[in-house]
Enzyme design. Structure first.
Site, PDB file in Angstrom:
ATOM      1  N   LEU A 220       0.934  -1.720  -0.364  1.00 34.03           N
ATOM      2  CA  LEU A 220       0.019   0.015  -0.188  1.00 34.03           C
ATOM      3  C   LEU A 220       0.892   0.802   0.234  1.00 34.03           C
ATOM      4  O   LEU A 220       0.763   2.025  -0.260  1.00 34.03           O
ATOM      5  CB  LEU A 220      -0.803   0.079   1.204  1.00 34.03           C
ATOM      6  CG  LEU A 220      -1.800   0.922   1.837  1.00 34.03           C
ATOM      7  CD1 LEU A 220      -2.589   1.264   0.391  1.00 34.03           C
ATOM      8  CD2 LEU A 220      -2.251   0.974   2.713  1.00 34.03           C
TER       9      LEU A 220
ATOM     10  N   GLY B  75       2.241   7.858   2.922  1.00 32.12           N
ATOM     11  CA  GLY B  75       2.147   6.663   3.631  1.00 32.12           C
ATOM     12  C   GLY B  75       0.931   7.050   4.877  1.00 32.12           C
ATOM     13  O   GLY B  75       0.081   6.174   3.968  1.00 32.12           O
TER      14      GLY B  75
ATOM     15  N   THR C 170       7.251  -5.438   3.496  1.00 34.25           N
ATOM     16  CA  THR C 170       7.676  -6.132   3.789  1.00 34.25           C
ATOM     17  C   THR C 170       7.747  -7.893   2.893  1.00 34.25           C
ATOM     18  O   THR C 170       6.134  -8.037   2.792  1.00 34.25           O
ATOM     19  CB  THR C 170       6.902  -6.670   5.032  1.00 34.25           C
ATOM     20  OG1 THR C 170       6.573  -5.237   6.450  1.00 34.25           O
ATOM     21  CG2 THR C 170       6.897  -7.432   6.166  1.00 34.25           C
TER      22      THR C 170
ATOM     23  N   GLY D 121      24.811  -0.697  31.565  1.00 32.09           N
ATOM     24  CA  GLY D 121      25.893  -1.085  30.585  1.00 32.09           C
ATOM     25  C   GLY D 121      25.641  -2.172  29.790  1.00 32.09           C
ATOM     26  O   GLY D 121      25.521  -2.308  28.706  1.00 32.09           O
TER      27      GLY D 121
ATOM     28  N   GLU E 239       1.903  -0.227   9.589  1.00 36.38           N
ATOM     29  CA  GLU E 239       0.360  -0.372   9.382  1.00 36.38           C
ATOM     30  C   GLU E 239      -0.399   1.013  10.255  1.00 36.38           C
ATOM     31  O   GLU E 239      -1.459   0.900  11.695  1.00 36.38           O
ATOM     32  CB  GLU E 239      -0.151  -1.738  10.357  1.00 36.38           C
ATOM     33  CG  GLU E 239       0.217  -2.758   9.658  1.00 36.38           C
ATOM     34  CD  GLU E 239      -0.299  -4.544   9.626  1.00 36.38           C
ATOM     35  OE1 GLU E 239      -1.246  -4.322   9.527  1.00 36.38           O
ATOM     36  OE2 GLU E 239       0.254  -5.068   9.291  1.00 36.38           O
TER      37      GLU E 239
ATOM     38  N   THR F 200       0.587   5.235  11.978  1.00 35.30           N
ATOM     39  CA  THR F 200       1.669   5.487  13.231  1.00 35.30           C
ATOM     40  C   THR F 200       1.398   6.084  14.578  1.00 35.30           C
ATOM     41  O   THR F 200      -0.384   5.632  14.474  1.00 35.30           O
ATOM     42  CB  THR F 200       2.490   6.861  12.891  1.00 35.30           C
ATOM     43  OG1 THR F 200       0.934   8.130  13.030  1.00 35.30           O
ATOM     44  CG2 THR F 200       3.195   6.217  11.465  1.00 35.30           C
ATOM     45  N   SER F 201       1.522   5.774  15.663  1.00 38.16           N
ATOM     46  CA  SER F 201       0.288   5.925  16.809  1.00 38.16           C
ATOM     47  C   SER F 201      -0.120   7.742  16.432  1.00 38.16           C
ATOM     48  O   SER F 201      -0.786   7.130  17.397  1.00 38.16           O
ATOM     49  CB  SER F 201       1.722   6.072  18.079  1.00 38.16           C
ATOM     50  OG  SER F 201       2.168   4.930  18.767  1.00 38.16           O
TER      51      SER F 201
END
Ligand SMILES: Cc1cc2nc3c(=O)[nH]c(=O)nc-3n(C[C@H](O)[C@H](O)[C@H](O)COP(=O)(O)OP(=O)(O)OC[C@H]3O[C@@H](n4cnc5c(N)ncnc54)[C@H](O)[C@@H]3O)c2cc1C
Length: 383
Positions: free
Chosen positions: A129, A135, A162, A344, A367, A369-370
């Site tokens: 898509l 986007g 993907t 560390g 799929e 964004t927030s």
């Protein structure tokens, strides 16, 4: 111990969870860093994924699938991603985007023609898509499909796809009538080997490095008109419906990685000693672990709630976005705290939390964004 009553169904998924967990730890666990560093998706794994029935996880048996319920599918993606998010992402794009799109909107001939090969893993699926210029605003796609007799001719490019370099079966979106409505998108099934289809640059990524991400280029790509998927011009709303399911799988992906990061941090906090006692004896560390465990459990319940509603055939746009938003943001917070608890040692590649920290970020982007999830949720609340 994981809550295994899958939402309101009350179905017990503990046996499935255990089986997938054992598989992931045995077949994926030993290779995680090797695949990550080589940036290589392990094609040799796909026969094993097929063998346990998760290449066609949610497809019915008549198409060669395992017929798992959506809550069960959540458990599969969660348990695979607990060990390696890249493999979870591979499965999510193949199952809930590509195969599910063909299952939901394909004709009987298309389902019989494409689904058995996807379900058995003989062919890998991708769903295209996103474009370089579109986007979040997927409706502004520029790829075109123009009818020419018994064919459509596709031109344009898709990026961040993907499985693109691995896939045989692509679901590709293109604008079919640019004059009438910019959102006049339609979906097409395009197979590897089609004249005019080529795969572009493979991305060099921050995380999810064993998952294949590449662009798809369409140059005068002739596709039989019979490969139109769904209704001409209705591709945008069909894509949004597919994403209602896809976002639940991204929630499960985040959930699995959050659980993996948390378990590593818990173990480390019990083992590592400073000031003469284990880190787990310090209240500051205990409270971090408490918050992590609570948020993971909340994310799991939201995800299973959305999956249960989907299984009942209900519209889940709001619930899918809530689950995706909360689980992915939880995964980012939990992985961050897991690194912090390691000090560390969390910053070096000898400890698994370093990889979770890099991988989880994708969940707040892929799929939708927030920010886009918040947009969807608020629109649903305010409509
Ligand atoms: C590893 C990976 C795998 C992917 N796999 C696939 C795939 O298989 N198939 C596919 O089609 N796509 C795939 N994508 C693409 C993904 O869905 C997009 O990257 C995502 O939707 C965001 O689009 P964008 O990258 O163009 O960002 P943009 O849309 O340019 O957004 C940039 C920033 O602006 C914000 N923003 C944009 N619009 C608004 C708004 N209206 N209000 C507030 N904030 C806004 C966004 O939230 C973001 O923070 C993948 C991406 C990655 C990184």
């Amino acid at each position: 111990m994981v809550t295994d009553l899958t939402g309101e169904t009350g179905a017990d998924t503990s046996i499935l969870r255990q089986a997938i967990r054992e598989f992931a730890e045995r077949e994926i666990g030993p290779h995680v860093m090797e695949w990550d560093e080589a940036q290589r998706f392990p094609l040799e794994l796909t026969p094993k994924l097929s063998e346990i029935g998760i290449m066609g996880a949610i497809l019915p048996a008549e198409f060669g699938g395992s017929g798992l319920s959506y809550p069960e599918y959540v458990v599969v993606i969660e348990e695979i991603s607990r060990v390696d998010g890249s493999i979870g992402l591979f499965l999510a794009a193949h199952n809930s985007l590509c195969a599910n799109h063909i299952y939901l909107f394909g004709t009987e001939d298309q389902k019989r023609g494409y689904l058995p090969d996807l379900a058995t893993g003989r062919k890998i699926g991708a769903w295209a898509l996103t474009e370089p210029g579109s986007g979040s605003d997927a409706g502004s796609a520029r790829t075109t499909a123009v009818r020419d007799g018994d064919y459509f001719v596709l031109n344009g490019s898709k990026n961040f796809i993907t499985n693109a370099s691995l896939a045989v079966t692509f679901v590709v979106f293109a604008v079919t009538d640019a004059n009438s409505d910019p959102r006049h998108l339609s979906a097409f099934i395009v197979e590897q080997g089609a004249a005019g289809l080529s795969i572009g640059k493979k991305e060099n990524k921050l995380g999810m490095r064993a998952s294949d991400t590449a662009s798809v280029i369409l140059e005068e790509c002739r596709v039989p008109a019979s490969n139109l998927l769904g209704t001409l011009g209705n591709g945008f709303s069909e894509a949004m419906e597919v994403l209602d399911g896809g976002r639940i799988s991204i929630a499960a992906l985040g959930l699995g990685m959050a659980a993996g990061a948390y378990e590593n941090a818990l173990k480390y906090a019990k083992e590592r000693r400073q000031f003469g006692k284990p880190l787990a004896d310090f209240e500051a560390i205990q409270f971090k672990l408490a918050d992590m465990a609570t948020e993971i459990e909340a994310a799991r319940l939201l995800t299973l709630h959305a999956a249960t509603l989907m299984q009942k055939g209900l519209k889940t746009t709001k619930e899918s976005s809530m689950a995706k938003l909360y689980a992915s943001e939880t995964a980012v917070r939990v992985a961050n705290e897991a690194v912090q608890i390691h000090g560390g040692y969390g910053f070096i590649k000898d400890f698994p939390v370093e990889k979770y920290y890099r991988d989880v970020k994708l969940c707040t982007i892929g799929e939708g964004t927030s920010e886009i999830q918040r947009l969807i949720i608020s629109r649903q609340i305010l409509k």
